[in-house]
Design a protein around this motif. Structure first.
Motif, PDB file in Angstrom:
ATOM      1  N   MET A   1       0.816  -1.210   0.000  1.00  0.00           N
ATOM      2  CA  MET A   1       0.000   0.000   0.000  1.00  0.00           C
ATOM      3  C   MET A   1       0.854   1.266   0.000  1.00  0.00           C
ATOM      4  SD  MET A   1      -3.150   1.049   2.553  1.00  0.00           S
ATOM      5  CE  MET A   1      -2.228   1.121   4.074  1.00  0.00           C
ATOM      6  N   CYS A   2       2.035   1.207   0.655  1.00  0.00           N
ATOM      7  CA  CYS A   2       2.828   2.434   0.764  1.00  0.00           C
ATOM      8  C   CYS A   2       4.077   2.434  -0.114  1.00  0.00           C
ATOM      9  CB  CYS A   2       3.216   2.697   2.218  1.00  0.00           C
ATOM     10  SG  CYS A   2       4.276   1.428   2.934  1.00  0.00           S
ATOM     11  N   ARG A   3       4.408   1.311  -0.765  1.00  0.00           N
ATOM     12  CA  ARG A   3       5.654   1.243  -1.527  1.00  0.00           C
ATOM     13  C   ARG A   3       5.716   2.308  -2.623  1.00  0.00           C
ATOM     14  NH1 ARG A   3       9.616  -2.814  -3.368  1.00  0.00           N
ATOM     15  NH2 ARG A   3      10.276  -2.226  -5.477  1.00  0.00           N
ATOM     16  N   THR A   4       4.684   2.373  -3.482  1.00  0.00           N
ATOM     17  CA  THR A   4       4.729   3.302  -4.604  1.00  0.00           C
ATOM     18  C   THR A   4       4.767   4.760  -4.160  1.00  0.00           C
ATOM     19  OG1 THR A   4       3.682   1.730  -6.111  1.00  0.00           O
ATOM     20  CG2 THR A   4       3.530   4.062  -6.686  1.00  0.00           C
ATOM     21  N   PRO A   5       3.868   5.210  -3.251  1.00  0.00           N
ATOM     22  CA  PRO A   5       3.963   6.617  -2.834  1.00  0.00           C
ATOM     23  C   PRO A   5       5.256   6.940  -2.098  1.00  0.00           C
ATOM     24  CG  PRO A   5       2.243   5.463  -1.608  1.00  0.00           C
ATOM     25  CD  PRO A   5       2.664   4.560  -2.713  1.00  0.00           C
ATOM     26  N   PHE A   6       5.793   5.974  -1.344  1.00  0.00           N
ATOM     27  CA  PHE A   6       7.083   6.200  -0.680  1.00  0.00           C
ATOM     28  C   PHE A   6       8.181   6.423  -1.709  1.00  0.00           C
ATOM     29  CE2 PHE A   6      11.109   4.144   0.598  1.00  0.00           C
ATOM     30  CZ  PHE A   6      11.512   5.044   1.570  1.00  0.00           C
ATOM     31  N   LEU A   7       8.252   5.558  -2.712  1.00  0.00           N
ATOM     32  CA  LEU A   7       9.280   5.705  -3.738  1.00  0.00           C
ATOM     33  C   LEU A   7       9.077   6.968  -4.563  1.00  0.00           C
ATOM     34  CD1 LEU A   7       9.623   2.002  -4.964  1.00  0.00           C
ATOM     35  CD2 LEU A   7      11.223   3.288  -3.520  1.00  0.00           C
ATOM     36  N   ASP A   8       7.833   7.355  -4.796  1.00  0.00           N
ATOM     37  CA  ASP A   8       7.553   8.594  -5.527  1.00  0.00           C
ATOM     38  C   ASP A   8       8.137   9.811  -4.810  1.00  0.00           C
ATOM     39  OD1 ASP A   8       6.225   7.256  -7.527  1.00  0.00           O
ATOM     40  OD2 ASP A   8       4.209   7.717  -6.776  1.00  0.00           O
ATOM     41  N   ILE A   9       8.187   9.748  -3.489  1.00  0.00           N
ATOM     42  CA  ILE A   9       8.756  10.841  -2.698  1.00  0.00           C
ATOM     43  C   ILE A   9      10.279  10.721  -2.608  1.00  0.00           C
ATOM     44  CG2 ILE A   9       8.911  11.800  -0.357  1.00  0.00           C
ATOM     45  CD1 ILE A   9       5.915  11.172  -0.057  1.00  0.00           C
ATOM     46  N   ALA A  10      10.780   9.494  -2.422  1.00  0.00           N
ATOM     47  CA  ALA A  10      12.205   9.298  -2.156  1.00  0.00           C
ATOM     48  C   ALA A  10      13.073   9.389  -3.407  1.00  0.00           C
ATOM     49  CB  ALA A  10      12.420   7.950  -1.472  1.00  0.00           C
ATOM     50  N   LEU A  11      12.645   8.804  -4.507  1.00  0.00           N
ATOM     51  CA  LEU A  11      13.529   8.675  -5.669  1.00  0.00           C
ATOM     52  C   LEU A  11      13.983  10.015  -6.267  1.00  0.00           C
ATOM     53  CD1 LEU A  11      12.056   5.585  -7.566  1.00  0.00           C
ATOM     54  CD2 LEU A  11      14.018   5.696  -6.019  1.00  0.00           C
ATOM     55  N   PRO A  12      13.120  11.044  -6.346  1.00  0.00           N
ATOM     56  CA  PRO A  12      13.608  12.308  -6.903  1.00  0.00           C
ATOM     57  C   PRO A  12      14.792  12.899  -6.150  1.00  0.00           C
ATOM     58  CG  PRO A  12      11.208  12.291  -6.869  1.00  0.00           C
ATOM     59  CD  PRO A  12      11.660  11.086  -6.099  1.00  0.00           C
ATOM     60  N   LEU A  13      14.945  12.556  -4.883  1.00  0.00           N
ATOM     61  CA  LEU A  13      16.090  13.057  -4.114  1.00  0.00           C
ATOM     62  C   LEU A  13      17.402  12.504  -4.653  1.00  0.00           C
ATOM     63  CD1 LEU A  13      14.600  12.659  -0.518  1.00  0.00           C
ATOM     64  CD2 LEU A  13      14.606  14.694  -1.973  1.00  0.00           C
ATOM     65  N   PHE A  14      17.335  11.359  -5.340  1.00  0.00           N
ATOM     66  CA  PHE A  14      18.535  10.731  -5.895  1.00  0.00           C
ATOM     67  C   PHE A  14      18.683  10.987  -7.389  1.00  0.00           C
ATOM     68  CE2 PHE A  14      17.472   8.501  -2.001  1.00  0.00           C
ATOM     69  CZ  PHE A  14      18.696   8.531  -1.352  1.00  0.00           C
ATOM     70  N   ASP A  15      17.865  11.915  -7.900  1.00  0.00           N
ATOM     71  CA  ASP A  15      18.025  12.413  -9.263  1.00  0.00           C
ATOM     72  C   ASP A  15      18.519  13.858  -9.276  1.00  0.00           C
ATOM     73  OD1 ASP A  15      17.578  10.490 -11.257  1.00  0.00           O
ATOM     74  OD2 ASP A  15      15.413  10.543 -10.922  1.00  0.00           O
ATOM     75  N   ARG A  16      18.671  14.430  -8.103  1.00  0.00           N
ATOM     76  CA  ARG A  16      19.065  15.837  -8.034  1.00  0.00           C
ATOM     77  C   ARG A  16      20.516  16.027  -8.478  1.00  0.00           C
ATOM     78  NH1 ARG A  16      16.552  17.900  -2.223  1.00  0.00           N
ATOM     79  NH2 ARG A  16      14.386  18.081  -2.917  1.00  0.00           N
ATOM     80  N   GLU A  17      20.756  17.179  -9.102  1.00  0.00           N
ATOM     81  CA  GLU A  17      22.104  17.562  -9.492  1.00  0.00           C
ATOM     82  C   GLU A  17      22.569  18.715  -8.605  1.00  0.00           C
ATOM     83  OE1 GLU A  17      23.914  15.967 -11.522  1.00  0.00           O
ATOM     84  OE2 GLU A  17      22.477  14.738 -12.635  1.00  0.00           O
ATOM     85  N   PRO A  18      23.856  18.727  -8.229  1.00  0.00           N
ATOM     86  CA  PRO A  18      24.838  17.699  -8.557  1.00  0.00           C
ATOM     87  C   PRO A  18      24.652  16.455  -7.692  1.00  0.00           C
ATOM     88  CG  PRO A  18      25.827  19.316  -7.111  1.00  0.00           C
ATOM     89  CD  PRO A  18      24.436  19.823  -7.422  1.00  0.00           C
ATOM     90  N   VAL A  19      25.092  15.319  -8.187  1.00  0.00           N
ATOM     91  CA  VAL A  19      24.968  14.075  -7.441  1.00  0.00           C
ATOM     92  C   VAL A  19      25.741  14.159  -6.131  1.00  0.00           C
ATOM     93  CG1 VAL A  19      25.481  11.596  -7.501  1.00  0.00           C
ATOM     94  CG2 VAL A  19      24.568  12.731  -9.533  1.00  0.00           C
ATOM     95  N   SER A  20      26.813  14.938  -6.130  1.00  0.00           N
ATOM     96  CA  SER A  20      27.628  15.078  -4.915  1.00  0.00           C
ATOM     97  C   SER A  20      26.860  15.737  -3.772  1.00  0.00           C
ATOM     98  CB  SER A  20      28.887  15.893  -5.215  1.00  0.00           C
ATOM     99  OG  SER A  20      28.542  17.184  -5.690  1.00  0.00           O
TER     100      SER A  20
END
Length: 267
Positions: A1-20
């Motif tokens: 129930m929470c996997r997809t909305p959790f990942l929708d929130i978390a994953l953009p944080l690991f697409d931010r530039e710069p990666v550093s």
């Protein structure tokens, strides 16, 4: 129930530039069997900029849990999945202890994205204003419709529980200010709502099992008040399955330091 909305929130944080500038670590307080850490690492690896640069910018997954059994299972799961990890003994009510344990291993808890799933309502209760209670006591707490008890059976006033929750969030603000805290939390519902939905909701069972075991789920608005009173704002918010159930039983928030708190820290 929470996997997809959790990942929708978390994953953009690991697409931010710069990666550093992304989190060096993910810390899951109350990690249980490590499933959340394993799922997040696998998806970061396969779907984000961080995954494409994982050799240059490794990501360590840190799980903390008070249960020795949970720690052993989490370590086994993450090892089997090939996830770089560290497993610690930890208590959701004691972020300072977490910081010390990580510092002893050369890690800074402030460099992490913090996450937790249904762990906040399982914290030990501390009387607001008593020794060991963190932060200043905010004014005008909301009145919850829930009933709360200490392990000895004595009642806890609903306003005292709201103040306790605000103090708990205050304790976590310094360690989560840099990258925020993604909180998945189960909630109680008002009695009138549960009565209207008898046979269609698990709220009655959730309230009973948690109440008899001295766990403290509150209504969503009480959690939101406590977080705001402590200096957090919610950057993103989700309520999985609320429309199907007819009420909110789970929320997911990416809590970050409010603008006022950020200005204060930079002053």
């Amino acid at each position: 129930m929470c996997r997809t909305p959790f990942l929708d929130i978390a994953l953009p944080l690991f697409d931010r530039e710069p990666v550093s500038g992304q989190p060096d670590l993910v810390v899951d307080m109350g990690c249980g069997d490590g499933a959340l850490l394993a799922a997040l690492y696998e998806t970061v690896l396969s779907r984000t900029a961080r995954g494409r640069h994982i050799k240059e910018f490794p990501l360590l997954m840190v799980g903390a849990d008070p249960s020795q059994v949970a720690r052993r299972v989490a370590s086994s799961r993450l090892s089997a999945a090939g996830v770089p990890h560290l497993i610690l003994d930890g208590d959701i009510a004691d972020p300072d202890r977490l910081s010390r344990a990580m510092a002893a291993r050369g890690l800074d808890a402030r460099d992490a994205l913090h996450v937790c799933k249904s762990a906040i309502h399982d914290r030990a209760y501390r009387v607001p204003g008593a020794p060991g209670y963190g932060g200043a006591v905010p004014a005008d707490p909301p009145v919850s419709s829930c009933a709360f008890a200490q392990p000895d059976g004595s009642a806890i006033a609903s306003t005292a529980m709201a103040l306790n929750l605000a103090g708990f969030f205050q304790d976590w603000l310094p360690v989560t200010s840099k990258h925020g805290w993604i909180v998945i939390e189960a909630h109680a519902v008002r009695a009138a709502t549960a009565a209207r939905l008898i046979g269609r909701t698990v709220a009655t069972a959730l309230d009973a099992t948690h109440g008899y075991s001295c766990q403290y789920p509150v209504e969503p608005e009480v959690l939101a008040w406590a977080a705001a009173a402590a200096g957090f704002s919610s950057r993103q918010h989700a309520e999985p399955a609320a429309s199907a159930l007819g009420h909110t039983i789970l929320t997911i928030d990416h809590f970050v330091a409010s603008p006022a708190q950020t200005r204060l820290a930079e002053a």
